[in-house]
Write a protein that holds these residues in place. Structure first.
Motif, PDB file in Angstrom:
ATOM      1  N   VAL A  51       0.856  -1.189   0.000  1.00  0.00           N
ATOM      2  CA  VAL A  51       0.000   0.000   0.000  1.00  0.00           C
ATOM      3  C   VAL A  51       0.889   1.234   0.000  1.00  0.00           C
ATOM      4  O   VAL A  51       1.795   1.351   0.834  1.00  0.00           O
ATOM      5  N   TYR A  53       1.206   5.323   0.474  1.00  0.00           N
ATOM      6  CA  TYR A  53       0.536   6.367   1.252  1.00  0.00           C
ATOM      7  C   TYR A  53       1.103   7.731   0.895  1.00  0.00           C
ATOM      8  O   TYR A  53       2.288   7.867   0.589  1.00  0.00           O
ATOM      9  N   ARG A 128      -1.416   2.029   9.047  1.00  0.00           N
ATOM     10  CA  ARG A 128      -1.913   3.407   9.069  1.00  0.00           C
ATOM     11  C   ARG A 128      -1.694   4.032  10.447  1.00  0.00           C
ATOM     12  O   ARG A 128      -1.290   5.194  10.571  1.00  0.00           O
ATOM     13  N   THR A 143      -4.596   7.529   1.878  1.00  0.00           N
ATOM     14  CA  THR A 143      -4.491   6.610   0.747  1.00  0.00           C
ATOM     15  C   THR A 143      -5.383   7.127  -0.371  1.00  0.00           C
ATOM     16  O   THR A 143      -6.494   6.650  -0.593  1.00  0.00           O
ATOM     17  N   CYS A 249      -0.284   7.124  -6.019  1.00  0.00           N
ATOM     18  CA  CYS A 249      -0.234   5.941  -5.152  1.00  0.00           C
ATOM     19  C   CYS A 249      -1.036   4.798  -5.750  1.00  0.00           C
ATOM     20  O   CYS A 249      -2.015   5.009  -6.463  1.00  0.00           O
ATOM     21  N   VAL A 387      -5.133   2.754  -5.339  1.00  0.00           N
ATOM     22  CA  VAL A 387      -5.308   2.645  -3.893  1.00  0.00           C
ATOM     23  C   VAL A 387      -6.638   3.283  -3.494  1.00  0.00           C
ATOM     24  O   VAL A 387      -7.106   4.245  -4.118  1.00  0.00           O
ATOM     25  N   ASN A 394      -9.240  -1.396   0.546  1.00  0.00           N
ATOM     26  CA  ASN A 394      -7.979  -1.959   0.067  1.00  0.00           C
ATOM     27  C   ASN A 394      -7.900  -3.452   0.360  1.00  0.00           C
ATOM     28  O   ASN A 394      -7.441  -4.238  -0.474  1.00  0.00           O
TER      29      ASN A 394
END
Length: 591
Positions: A51, A53, A128, A143, A249, A387, A394
């Motif tokens: 992921v 960010y 996160r 995100t 992203c 994302v 996600n």
């Protein structure tokens, strides 16, 4: 973000001198790996997500939000309190192209048990929280695929001015070098791409034509010493730096297969799924202004051809036609970054030259050989997903794709169509509201084995050139099915789940995720791109002119941040609060 070597970066002039050297030794390194591990079998089926960010800073007094240029600082702290002190830490953190970006992955890959699907969201939430805990008040981890005012005046904090007429990495009118990650690979990559082209990157994205959008829409540039007006197309948003693509992203999934043949099978099958999932996950409608596309992929993609000499070398070494063709596609590229310390390598035990070329090919799928002398197996990377705002979303997209690979392997499904049709699907997938409006070529009978490969770079046999085998379908038909046309991927996944021994909590989590995918495909839930557009278009400050002001951007990002942190609901994206499926003790919960 690919290979991150340490050392003294070479200029483009110096790097170009070693282009043939890198390509030749990259192929030799691949051949060493291939011959060592081509017979390797029974690797454990593993997978993991990545992921990306963005860090943002909110100015609540002036109603502005800007990209926070402290990714390197946050990354050092995350690694310092994580993997550097505990090799079993549940999260891993890596740099990304933008100095406002970081990338998070699970600390260890997930395995083949169904119960691990129930841990994905918790791990994403932990990532996160870890990153957020290191930020100051009014700073946040987001995100979002594309920051709406990326490249607009004052979009960074602290603020830096672009340097279009001074020597620098990008020389962009819009994107200051300070927004590029400080690792030398990133600025060297940016500078060398510009020098290789002999000019700056020129990206033109069609603008969304609203009621008060100038017609024709023609951008005006001050200090136009590089003749930007020529590179800029009418009725398009012009971007002149790779940061507009690499500074977005995405969400990725990497699979370790049991063998090279299984990895090749997954690569080919998933390649046809890429445009479908791209349209389903669309989340990038803005590039300084409102655009007429919903996805980021066209901003970073490039067309390819084959290097026949490399193809011949590979086939002489025993590589079959299709895998040789795939590698030859990659190696028409020049190396874009090279470190002085990494020129002469031990080809039998190092793979930097191969990875140098492999890591700068931005494709929706990536076929990844094992690193030399490691216990890592043959892998496939799935790369087209945008994302999403929340960890739940996600997780849903990741679980959907991973489950699909399980079904593909278990049922020996065949999604293959000519790659020329996959390319057409990719173009459709990026269009505005493609999930509801687009039509995609898809195979009618996915249980039928294919025949000869056709028109493109597949890694193995199985392409079917018979046009009767595939038809145009909507995303809703492909995902949810239509009687007499196609059974639908969600019903197939649901059937697979009903035949698996899965604990109730895991089953309900999976079904919640599949419910999101199902309703996104039907249009009942909006994609992030559609939701963002409607937010902007309904904003009281929006003048129907395609312009996203600071205030509109601020309000949008505040809302996105609230949704991501469960501070507000958003039924248009996620459904009504409390609608998640609850454990019932029954093995046959259905969607």
């Amino acid at each position: 973000m690919g290979l991150l070597s340490q050392g003294s970066p070479l200029s483009w002039v110096e790097t170009k001198k070693y282009g043939d050297h890198v390509r030749q030794h990259g192929i030799i390194q691949f051949l060493h790996i291939y011959h060592k591990v081509k017979e390797r079998q029974k690797d454990v089926l593993k997978w993991g997500d990545e992921v990306e960010y963005m860090l943002v800073s909110f100015d609540h007094i002036n109603k502005k939000v800007r990209l926070l240029l402290k990714g390197g600082e946050i990354l050092d702290m995350l690694q310092g309190s994580g993997e550097k002190v505990n090799p079993n830490h549940p999260t891993l953190w890596r740099p990304e192209y933008g100095s406002y970006m970081i990338e998070g992955t699970p600390g260890q890959p997930y395995g083949g048990t169904m119960s691990e699907f129930n841990t994905v969201e918790d791990n994403m939430r932990k990532r996160r929280q870890e990153a957020s805990s290191l930020l100051s008040e009014n700073e946040s981890v987001c995100t979002v695929t594309s920051f709406p005012r990326l490249g607009c005046p004052g979009f960074t904090f602290p603020e830096f001015l672009p340097t279009p007429v001074e020597e620098g990495a990008s020389r962009s009118l819009f994107f200051p070098d300070q927004a590029i990650n400080k690792h030398p690979r990133f600025s060297t990559l940016t500078r060398n791409i510009r020098h290789r082209r002999g000019e700056k990157v020129a990206i033109n994205v069609p603008i969304f034509r609203d009621q008060n959008t100038p017609s024709p829409f023609i951008e005006q540039f001050t200090n136009d010493k590089a003749n930007e007006a020529v590179a800029s197309k009418p009725d398009h948003i012009y971007m002149d730096a790779m940061g507009f693509g690499m500074g977005n992203c995405c969400l990725q999934v990497t699979f370790q297969a049991c063998s090279i043949s299984e990895a090749r099978y997954l690569y080919d099958q998933l390649a046809t799924i890429c445009p479908i999932v791209m349209a389903l996950s669309a989340a990038a409608p803005f590039y300084r202004d409102t655009s007429d596309i919903d996805c980021r992929w066209g901003v970073i993609s490039a067309s390819l051809t084959i290097d026949k000499e490399i193809y011949s070398q590979l086939t002489k070494e025993g590589i079959d036609h299709l895998l040789a063709q795939h590698i030859a596609h990659l190696f028409i590229r020049d190396p874009l970054t090279l470190f002085e310390e990494k020129i002469n390598l031990d080809d039998a035990n190092e793979s930097d030259h191969f990875e140098n070329i492999q890591s700068t090919n931005w494709q929706t799928m990536r076929f990844k050989p094992p690193p030399p002398n490691s216990d890592i197996g043959w892998r496939v990377e799935f790369r087209p997903m945008e994302v999403q705002l929340t960890d739940f979303e996600n997780s849903a997209y990741v679980v959907f794709v991973v489950l699909l690979t399980r079904v593909i392997l278990s049922y020996k499904l065949n999604f293959l169509i000519p790659l020329s049709k996959v390319d057409e699907n990719m173009k459709v997938a990026q269009k505005r509201d493609a999930v509801r409006q687009g039509m995609f070529y898809f195979r009618k009978d996915i249980s039928k084995a294919g025949i000869a490969a056709v028109d493109g770079c597949s890694t193995q046999n199985g392409m079917d050139s018979d046009p009767e085998e595939y038809i145009l379908m909507s995303i809703n038909t492909i995902i949810n099915g239509k009687e007499g046309v196609f059974p639908g991927l969600i019903p197939i996944l649901n059937s697979y789940l009903e035949n698996m021994e899965v604990d109730v909590d895991t089953r309900c989590s999976i079904l919640n995720y599949l419910k999101l995918i199902k309703k996104r495909a039907s249009g009942e839930y909006m994609t992030a791109a559609r939701w963002m557009r409607e937010f902007v278009f309904s904003h009281p400050d929006y003048k129907r002119d395609s312009v996203i002001t600071d205030r509109i951007n601020y309000d949008l990002m505040v809302k996105c941040n609230q949704i991501a942190n469960d501070l507000t609901t958003c039924p248009e994206l996620l459904g009504v609060t409390g609608s998640k499926l609850k454990p019932s003790g029954s093995k046959t919960i259905s969607l």
